[in-house]
Enzyme design. Structure first.
Site, short mmCIF file in Angstrom:
data_model
loop_
_atom_site.label_atom_id
_atom_site.label_comp_id
_atom_site.label_asym_id
_atom_site.label_seq_id
_atom_site.Cartn_x
_atom_site.Cartn_y
_atom_site.Cartn_z
N ASP A 45 0.88 -1.16 0.00
CA ASP A 45 0.00 0.00 0.00
C ASP A 45 0.93 1.22 0.00
OD1 ASP A 45 -2.28 1.55 0.32
OD2 ASP A 45 -2.05 1.61 2.49
N ASP B 256 -1.72 -1.11 5.88
CA ASP B 256 -1.97 -0.59 7.21
C ASP B 256 -3.13 -1.27 7.92
OD1 ASP B 256 -4.07 0.39 5.83
OD2 ASP B 256 -3.46 2.48 5.86
N ASP C 179 -7.07 -2.52 3.63
CA ASP C 179 -6.32 -3.63 3.01
C ASP C 179 -6.70 -4.99 3.60
OD1 ASP C 179 -4.83 -1.70 1.57
OD2 ASP C 179 -3.54 -1.42 3.31
#
EC number: 7.2.2.-
Length: 1207
Positions: free
Chosen positions: A484, A846, A850
């Site tokens: 990410d 995080d 996700d």
């Protein structure tokens, strides 16, 4: 006609869901059951044990197939590759006690719900099964089992408001409670006796029980006792560990099971009750203070601010808004699309603040109860983890099967040898069964587990927590990591860099922060003041870091303390922002935020309705600039909007678009839909934020690149920003080209188009390339020709390509490096697509948006401050990607340790097995203490200490093999077995040829040496000792173990075990050199010292105890020479052949062996394709599908291409 019973016998449960299962109906048959009971008795419970291991056999033996409607037993089978069976009994729930009158019954009969459709008339009973803590009831009309404890999905938004907006009646609640069961996530602490029985009935321990019984029958008391003690210790540790987990889980969930809540009863007003009485459809009243949520619920009035850190690991407060009252016919979840979560309050999360609206207090309809809730789902994923499909574990079973087959050959040999020599039948059976216990090492599972436990402990010291230890070995195979961007590769906080205001479709002067002059009061300033979802929590402004930075720059403050009177709405609890002490002079007292449409990943924007105190209502929207521009009136968007946006994003800035419009008076703000509010806006300008890379990002990505591990960025940010960050971070090297892949649906048709455009860096402030097109084309073609290019695409393009150009997707993924504007669902899909190409995928994020991708990946790593986020198998307490190479290093070391352990255990059992079979030839075997010494003093200690070797600090550009059945590994095992066999046979035959050898007189060697006066002092004392024993000698011979062959074979095989332990203990390139494992080296030296002492010592009592006989010193030296030669040959072969990577690569090249991995095959196909990738071309979904499909494949990227194929 014949097809119908089969159809009704079988159905699917949870179709399309993660826990999908097949369900089969069976009916118990009396005579079959009686036969099975007789079988249990006659087999002394062995059949019962077999049925415990194989529940499907139990059902097939006891029952006959029937339709699910008639079934009293159901057999469930998972639809994944493991096809695990489970057996469940059908139970009946009676509702007659709840339905007291006909009126009550009519009240439920009108419903089109499962509660009515499952009720049998006139008995008022419901047929149900419970699977993995979830209750399913039989729907009489649909002829299938359906989940209860959830509100049906078919309700529309307006139906939820109409049907449940005033609450359930008392009677409806009682009926639902009887059918759904209590709203509690009840995880009872499992009693120790249950855990003990479950552990003891493990096939491994049953095999150990068989072994121990056999050893007691053969008087191997000491070893049998030692194994019992070890097994009890192992069982105790496992049971203790399971008990601790059970207690921990019980404590985690018990707090939510009994909370006092207020519900609204239809026609009866408010009622206080315990949360375990809640049912789907209940109307929950949310008080203003903090509260834990005991169920999942849909907010239908008011607004809530919730802390969801328990679910996501991210402690930023989340704003929840009420479900709109849309009148369309779509089910509520489809109507809200990906945004439905914005209206759902999840179980286990904490409501920080609940605000009412013009309809009164905040209310929510109970959506799911018990284990159906979000928290229940997480608890179930811990209770019933998904089995891992990893080659190592499959190969381990095959390996054990090979050993059993190996043992079967030995059994036949044993029976033949002993039967031909006229031994008693009982003795022959005992000796034959003994071979199995020798060939199959009982310590193997324990030895493998220790390696994983040590690795887990090492990771914990480095701040990486693991809730799924079996995935550690998988980390050793990772060759692609998805990252990410925000908060993972870049700093979590953003710095406000500047503002680019827009007026009358022209951009104005740039305003930088921190500014010399103060920003004037105007629409853009108002947007910054109100367009956010911030709250004051525990005295601090909390919320999204971007919102916090934007609001702090205005120097205004949030006044969250009092109620405010708003014209036409009376008194309401709204957030008010006022100028702070340092704020610039504003002509207003403050601004009231009336209503929020929270930020949505799918819509890429958020909006608020706000009103100046004493002023008019206005809408303010902020979000992705491209998205905000489409919602604005075209005449308000500057003509150079795209070039300005590109100018800033190309430098890696995070750019946010702002817009506003005035609202006509008369309409209530809560009655307006999002579509009405977010239309015909006036574009206000761009907010430019700086998102710096974390210090560790670049070195970590360079380390991964050097190790030929691919890095991919998956982000929700703008594509140009993402590409710039990827370049700055070193994911895309300066010499490589970026090709933008854009896919669009063609309006008014079902077709789609895909275009490949080179993404050029901007050279001037106003974006535009100064080179002519032919130069650019030539330069890009040159880079592309050498394979140095990367694809970048947005989530929208990814979705369209997946739907319309699925044949192109694998090709694009091979060189796809940047995936921007990706929604959480698309992130998960992308990870799965990479896995289909045979990549081992890691995901590092995080933990918030996700979650799905972290769970789907082979190794999901959540950067969260919490000790363990249930969202992913691994959690790093240090919020940086430095944990990724660390995890890969430890995974590789753990994988190599597992292989070393397998090889060692295979060799140890084979060495002992060969030694015993050799001695069986003379109707002899090892003595009890000889077995004990080999099994306990040598193998157990080595098994425990071999795994202490730590991971090698440098990541090499290839991975360890992923399977046991790989040529180098097999060759290593086979060659070492041959070396051991040769040495043992050589020793066995050579000792018989010695001049002092006697088959009957075990003292002949030392006596003959004595007569030659060699080594007189030691031998004379030995002679005196022997003669002095007098009556001891015959007793000694009685045990039948002592012989020259026994002494020779035992000493050779024991030291051979140490040799293979040393040879198989691999160091570099995946583990530190073996000499750094001090404990293991000291143990080996100690064991070697004891063994050599046994070879050369002449202590009668010791030799007598160990069933050894005295041999001449020359023979002892000969044995040491044999061992030294074996060590040298074994070590040389291991280093020069098995570990010689260059040799294996040469062999692969010679025999034209190619990796079978899907992505490698695709690379080879497209290396020959000069037309890939197409540049400045557009394909349409129907015309090109066939011609491209012929060349199905992928393209090579030398940056990541390596000889990493498993050897």
């Amino acid at each position: 006609m014949g097809e119908n019973p089969a159809k009704s016998h079988y159905a699917q449960l949870n179709q399309g869901e993660e826990n999908e299962m097949e369900i089969f109906g069976y009916k118990t048959q009396g005579c079959r059951k009686a036969l099975c009971i007789a079988g249990y008795i006659l087999s002394c419970g062995a059949l019962l044990l077999l049925f415990y291991w194989k529940p499907e056999w139990d059902v097939w033996a006891n029952c006959i197939p029937c339709s699910l409607e008639e079934a009293d037993i159901v057999l469930l089978r998972t639809t994944d590759e493991f096809q695990i069976y489970s057996r469940k009994s059908v139970t009946w729930i009676s509702v007659s006690a709840v339905i007291k009158s006909k009126l009550d019954y009519l009240g439920i009969a009108e419903e089109d719900s499962i509660f009515n459709e499952a009720l049998m008339k006139p008995s008022l009973q419901v047929k149900s099964i419970q699977v993995q803590k979830i209750r399913y009831v039989w729907n009489i009309y649909a002829k299938q089992f359906q989940k209860v404890g959830v509100l049906e999905d078919h309700h529309t938004c307006s139906a939820i408001h109409a049907k449940f907006g005033s609450g359930l009646t008392c009677n409806e609640q009682n009926i639902r409670r009887a059918i759904c069961g209590p709203n509690s996530i009840d995880v009872p602490v499992i009693p120790i006796w249950k855990l003990l029985i479950k552990e003891v009935l493990n096939p491994f321990y049953v095999f150990q029980l068989f072994s121990v019984s056999l050893w007691f029958a053969e008087d191997y008391m000491e070893y049998a006792t030692a194994i019992i003690i070890m097994s009890l210790l192992s069982i105790s540790l496992t049971v203790y560990d399971l008990r601790q987990q059970s207690v921990k889980l019980h404590r985690l969930v018990e707090s939510h099971n009994n909370i006092m809540v207020t519900v609204c009863r239809n026609k009866e007003g408010f009622q206080e009750l315990e949360s375990h009485h809640l049912v789907p459809g209940d109307l929950l009243v949310l008080k203003e203070g903090k509260a834990l949520l005991p169920c999942d619920a849909i907010l239908i009035s008011g607004q809530c601010i919730v802390n969801e850190s328990m679910l996501t690991g991210e402690s930023i407060p989340v704003t929840k808004t009420r479900l709109p009252q849309a009148d369309n016919l779509k089910p509520w979840r489809m109507h809200c699309a990906e945004d439905y979560k914005k209206h759902v309050l999840f179980c286990g999360t904490e409501v920080i603040q609940a605000k009412g609206d013009d309809r009164g207090v905040a209310k929510a309809v109970v959506l799911r109860t018990g284990f159906n809730t979000a928290k229940g789902d997480l608890v179930r994923s811990i209770l019933y983890p998904k089995p891992m499909n990893f080659k190592l574990y499959r190969d381990a079973l095959r390996f054990l099967m090979c050993l059993i087959a190996f043992a079967a050959i030995g059994m036949i040999y044993t029976v033949c040898v002993f039967a031909l020599n006229g031994e008693e039948a009982g003795e022959v059976v005992k000796k034959a069964l003994d071979v199995i216990t020798i060939a199959v090492p009982p310590a193997l599972p324990a030895a493998l587990t220790t390696g994983i436990i040590y690795t887990q402990r090492r990771l914990k010291k480095k701040g990486i927590f693991c809730i799924s230890p079996q995935r550690i070995n998988m980390c050793g195979q990772l060759n692609l990591i998805c990252f990410d961007k925000t908060g993972t590769l870049t700093e979590d906080g953003l710095d406000l860099w500047g503002l680019l205001p827009s007026e009358r479709n022209c951009f104005q002067d740039f305003h930088s922060f921190p500014a010399d002059h103060i920003l004037p009061w105007g629409p853009l300033f108002r947007a910054m003041v109100v367009c956010h979802s911030l709250i004051v929590w525990e005295g601090k402004i909390q919320g999204d870091p971007l919102d916090v930075k934007m609001f702090e720059a205005t120097n205004w403050v949030i006044d969250d303390s009092s109620k405010h009177h708003i014209e036409g709405q009376g008194s309401t609890h709204a957030t008010v922002v006022r100028p702070g002490p340092k704020a610039s002079s504003a002509s207003v007292e403050g601004v009231i935020i009336l209503h929020q449409f929270p930020f949505s990943s799918a819509l890429q924007r958020m909006s608020v309705i706000a009103q100046e105190i004493g002023g008019e209502k206005q809408v303010f929207t902020k979000g992705a600039p491209e998205m905000v521009a489409t919602l604005c009136r075209a005449e308000t968007v500057p003509s150079n909007f795209e070039s300005k946006l590109l100018f800033y994003t190309a430098q890696g800035f995070r750019v946010i678009g702002l817009a506003c419009k005035s609202l006509q008076t008369g309409r209530q703000s809560t009655d307006l839909t999002r579509e009405e509010v977010e239309s015909d806006l006036t574009f206000l300008g761009l907010l430019i934020m700086e998102n710096r890379l974390k210090k560790v990002t670049k070195p970590v990505l360079e380390e991964l690149s050097a190790a030929h591990i691919r890095s991919v960025m998956v982000t929700g940010d703008n594509i140009q920003t993402a590409v710039t960050v990827a370049k700055n971070a070193g994911m895309i090297s300066p010499t490589n080209r970026v090709i933008l892949v854009e896919a669009n649906k063609i309006p008014g048709s079902f077709l789609a188009s895909v275009t490949w455009k080179p993404l050029e860096e901007n050279k001037t402030e106003e974006y535009g390339s100064l080179e002519d097109d032919s130069q650019t084309e030539r330069r890009i073609r040159l880079a592309v020709g050498s394979g140095q290019y990367h694809f970048a695409m947005s989530g929208k393009s990814y979705q369209i390509i997946a739907q319309h150009f699925s044949h192109l997707l694998p090709k694009l993924l091979l060189n796809g490096t940047v995936f921007a504007r990706m929604s959480p669902g698309q992130k998960s899909s992308l990870v799965e697509e990479f896995q289909k190409l045979d990549y081992f995928v890691g995901m590092c994020g995080d933990g918030a948006n996700d979650c799905g991708a972290l769970k789907v990946a082979h190794a999901g790593i959540s950067l969260s401050e919490q000790e363990a986020s249930v969202a992913s198998p691994f959690t790093s307490q240090t919020p940086s990607i430095a944990c990724v190479p660390e995890l890969i290093r430890e995974g590789r070391a753990a994988l190599v340790t597992s292989f070393c352990m397998f090889k060692y255990m295979a060799l140890y059992s084979t060495i002992q097995y060969l030694g015993v079979l050799l001695l069986y030839w003379q109707l002899n075997t090892f003595g009890n203490y000889q077995f004990l010494f080999q099994d306990l003093a040598i193998t157990t200690v080595i098994g425990v200490t071999m795994s202490f070797t730590e991971a090698y600090p440098k990541l090499v550009p290839y991975r360890p093999p992923s399977q046991l059945i790989s040529p180098p590994l097999l060759l290593s095992v086979v060659l070492n077995i041959l070396f051991s066999l040769s040495m043992q046979i050589f020793g066995f035959l050579m000792v018989q040829k010695q001049p002092w050898y006697s088959r009957t007189d075990i003292h002949s060697a030392c006596l003959s040496v004595d007569s030659h006066m060699e080594n007189s002092s030691s031998v004379s004392s030995l002679g005196l000792g022997l003669h002095g024993m007098g009556d001891g000698a015959p007793n000694e011979a009685d045990n039948g173990y002592k012989s020259y062959e026994n002494t020779t074979v035992w000493l050779l095989s024991t030291i051979n075990c140490l040799i293979v332990a040393l040879v198989f203990s691999k160091g570099k390139p995946f583990r530190k050199p073996i000499y750094t494992n001090y404990v293991f080296i000291l143990v080996l030296m100690g064991q070697l010292g004891v063994c050599l002492f046994l070879v050369f010592a002449d202590i009668d009592d010791l030799y007598s105890k160990m069933d050894l006989v005295c041999t001449p010193t020359s023979w002892r030296i000969s044995m040491v020479i044999m061992l030294a030669v074996t060590l040298a040959v074994s070590f040389l072969v291991e280093e020069a052949v098995i570990e010689n990577r260059a040799l294996w690569l040469l062999l692969k090249k010679t025999f034209r062996y190619h990796s079978k991995s899907h992505y490698k095959r695709l690379q080879r196909v497209l290396e020959q394709d000069s037309s890939w990738p197409p540049l400045n071309e557009t394909f349409f979904s129907d015309s090109v599908a066939i011609s491209v499909d012929e060349n199905m494949g992928g393209h090579s990227n030398p940056t990541f291409d390596s000889n990493e194929d498993t050897l």
